[in-house]
Design an enzyme around this catalytic site. Structure first.
Site, PDB file in Angstrom:
ATOM      1  N   GLU A 262       7.314  -0.668  -1.508  1.00 25.67           N
ATOM      2  CA  GLU A 262       6.482  -1.709  -1.631  1.00 25.67           C
ATOM      3  C   GLU A 262       6.746  -2.741  -0.475  1.00 25.67           C
ATOM      4  OE1 GLU A 262       6.774  -3.402  -5.597  1.00 25.67           O
ATOM      5  OE2 GLU A 262       6.174  -1.396  -6.552  1.00 25.67           O
ATOM      6  N   HIS A 280       1.315  -3.899  -8.061  1.00 26.91           N
ATOM      7  CA  HIS A 280       2.347  -4.495  -8.722  1.00 26.91           C
ATOM      8  C   HIS A 280       1.895  -5.698  -9.479  1.00 26.91           C
ATOM      9  CE1 HIS A 280       7.043  -4.425  -9.121  1.00 26.91           C
ATOM     10  NE2 HIS A 280       6.456  -5.043 -10.087  1.00 26.91           N
TER      11      HIS A 280
END
Length: 527
Positions: A262, A280
């Site tokens: 990420e 997220h």
């Protein structure tokens, strides 16, 4: 007057909490992105309140000459160098329960969107295609939802899913039958969950035991056409294996809020039409962000103004007056818990902690929290001494404590007993003059062993030749023995060896030890 820097965005209400508690506060929400400027000014502050943008590195901590506490508004502290903070005596706090409802609701939302193909249908309709027949969804009513992980967030998901009239089954090694009954879920093993679930949602920390828990092998065991939701941690799913399962139709769809890397960019999963992706967002609601901001402001203020410690990840909740006396006993309690926890492989039903002599006259709460943390950490990973008692309660683990005056030869000792579905295992320890913890009893077998960073635990039949075989094998494996400690119940009965070794054992080496004649169990322990 203590001074706090808020280097990420917090609500005005949170900033006001600092002021109302008599704490001077500088609200500079963009400073956290400028590491050089942060390094330059951090020495002025007693407290630091952050979200995820500020990176509190070892370099930043080295310049934090007055810093006493770092508070993270949220649960994840990957952006804080906790060992460096601990070494410098800086308390690191988080707000572990503020995002639970929000994350659970996001998982349910993702499940519903996946069942009805909402994102793709939205894009099609906006393109004026009106493809009503293309987007044939499925109902969730009467379907089986499989939870991998039934802790705080998982239990909320179960409750919401039951409101949708879903059947909920759960795989969680630490979920007791009693807790499962209270939650209204059926406890199952992982293979059964894979075979039965129409939807699977993950709610576990990322530790060695859960890394790639959904991989090519386990995905092949799922019911064909299963739909998978992950709002927990990237790395729980082997993304390459998921891609293949989605292409083959073994998995009908996936909804992912977290990824192995990420920010996720150019991920092959983005190419697939039966995948829903969000960046997220599990904790991203107004309510959750406000809750954790208010909590962290209250916690930092309380510590700076009164010394109260709440939700600390690197220190138990004890007062400054208690610290010199109680800290060694807290360390012993955590060590005993870790000893038992590393040997425990099935669901824990109860933890019993006995304090005799010196520790019985102290504040036992930090010791209890440390012991529970030690027991649960090998399996749960994302846990600390403050959150451990609540997590044990949420999982239906009965914690019982006993205190009594000195009765035996030791001025003080702690005994910890863990009861699982299969067995009861006890371990006792004390402190010697140097303040270091020592094991004095395991499974009612008396022995004396100093706790060292790397140890080998062996249970065996008390027969001639065992010590020689074990020593020879360790020598052949090039494992140096620092200390060799022995104990037995009766002549010819069960015996235990606790061996302090230099370095770690591989699984292959441990397997060779386990195959030795007379060995019943062999485990590598780290402290």
């Amino acid at each position: 007057m203590p001074k706090v820097l808020v280097s990420d965005k917090l609500s005005p209400t949170a900033v006001q909490i600092f002021k109302d508690n008599g704490v001077e506060v500088d609200y500079l929400p963009d400073l956290g992105k400028d590491k050089d400027k942060l390094f330059e000014v951090i020495g002025q502050y007693d407290g630091l309140a952050i979200r995820s943008a500020t990176k509190v590195t070892e370099k930043i901590i080295s310049a934090a000459t007055n810093l006493k506490v770092i508070g993270r508004a949220g649960i994840g502290v990957d952006n804080v160098d906790i060992p460096a903070a601990t070494k410098k005596g800086i308390i690191v706090m988080n707000t572990p329960f503020g995002n639970s409802i929000t994350t659970a609701e996001h998982a349910i939302s993702m499940m519903m969107a996946l069942a009805r193909q909402l994102p793709e249908a939205d894009a099609s309709t906006r393109a004026s295609k009106w493809e009503k027949n293309r987007f044939m969804g499925v109902e969730v009513t009467s379907k089986t939802l499989g939870l991998i992980g039934a802790g705080n967030i998982g239990s909320i998901v179960a409750d919401r899913a039951q409101g949708l009239r879903m059947k909920v089954i759960a795989f969680d090694p630490f979920l007791t039958p009693e807790r499962a009954q209270t939650m209204g879920v059926e406890k199952v093993e992982l293979d059964e969950l894979l075979a039965r679930a129409d939807f699977i949602t993950l709610h576990t920390p990322l530790i060695d035991a859960t890394r790639n828990i959904l991989n090519a092998e386990t995905l092949a065991k799922t019911k064909k056409g299963v739909r998978i939701i992950n709002c927990a941690r990237g790395g729980l799913i082997d993304e390459e294996a998921l891609y293949a399962a989605l292409k083959s139709g073994q998995v009908a769809g996936a909804a992912l809020d977290v990824f192995l890397v990420e920010p996720a960019e150019n991920n092959p999963l983005f190419e697939l039409p039966n995948v829903i992706c969000t960046p997220h967002l599990g904790a991203s609601t107004t309510e959750a962000q406000e809750n954790v901001a208010l909590q962290v402001a209250e916690q930092i203020s309380a510590y700076l103004m009164s010394g109260e410690i709440t939700n600390a990840l690197n220190f138990p909740s004890i007062s400054a007056e208690e610290a010199p006396i109680i800290t060694p006993w807290v360390k012993l309690a955590e060590t005993l818990g870790s000893f038992a926890g590393q040997l425990t492989e099935t669901a824990i039903k109860g933890i019993q902690i006995e304090f005799e002599g010196t520790p019985a006259g102290l504040n036992t709460k930090p010791m209890i929290a440390a012991a529970i943390n030690g027991v649960l950490k090998p399996s749960l990973g994302d846990i600390n001494m403050v959150s451990a008692p609540q997590i044990a309660k949420d999982r239906g683990i009965l914690v019982e404590t006993t205190t009594r005056d000195q009765q035996g030869a030791y001025e003080g000792y702690i005994r910890l007993t863990v009861t699982t579905e299969r067995q009861t295992r006890g371990v006792a320890g004390t402190l010697f003059v140097n303040g270091k913890p020592r094991i004095i009893q395991v499974k009612d077998i008396n022995m004396e062993a100093e706790v060292t960073p790397h140890m080998l635990y062996v249970t065996n039949e008390d027969k001639p030749g065992h010590i020689g075989r074990l020593g020879t094998t360790l020598g052949a494996l090039n494992i140096n023995i620092a200390n060799f400690n022995l104990g037995r119940a009766d002549v010819g009965g069960d015996a235990i060896a606790l061996v302090s070794i230099d370095g770690t054992l591989t699984e292959d080496q441990l397997g060779q030890i386990a195959k030795l004649e007379g060995v019943k169990q062999a485990k590598a322990l780290t402290f």
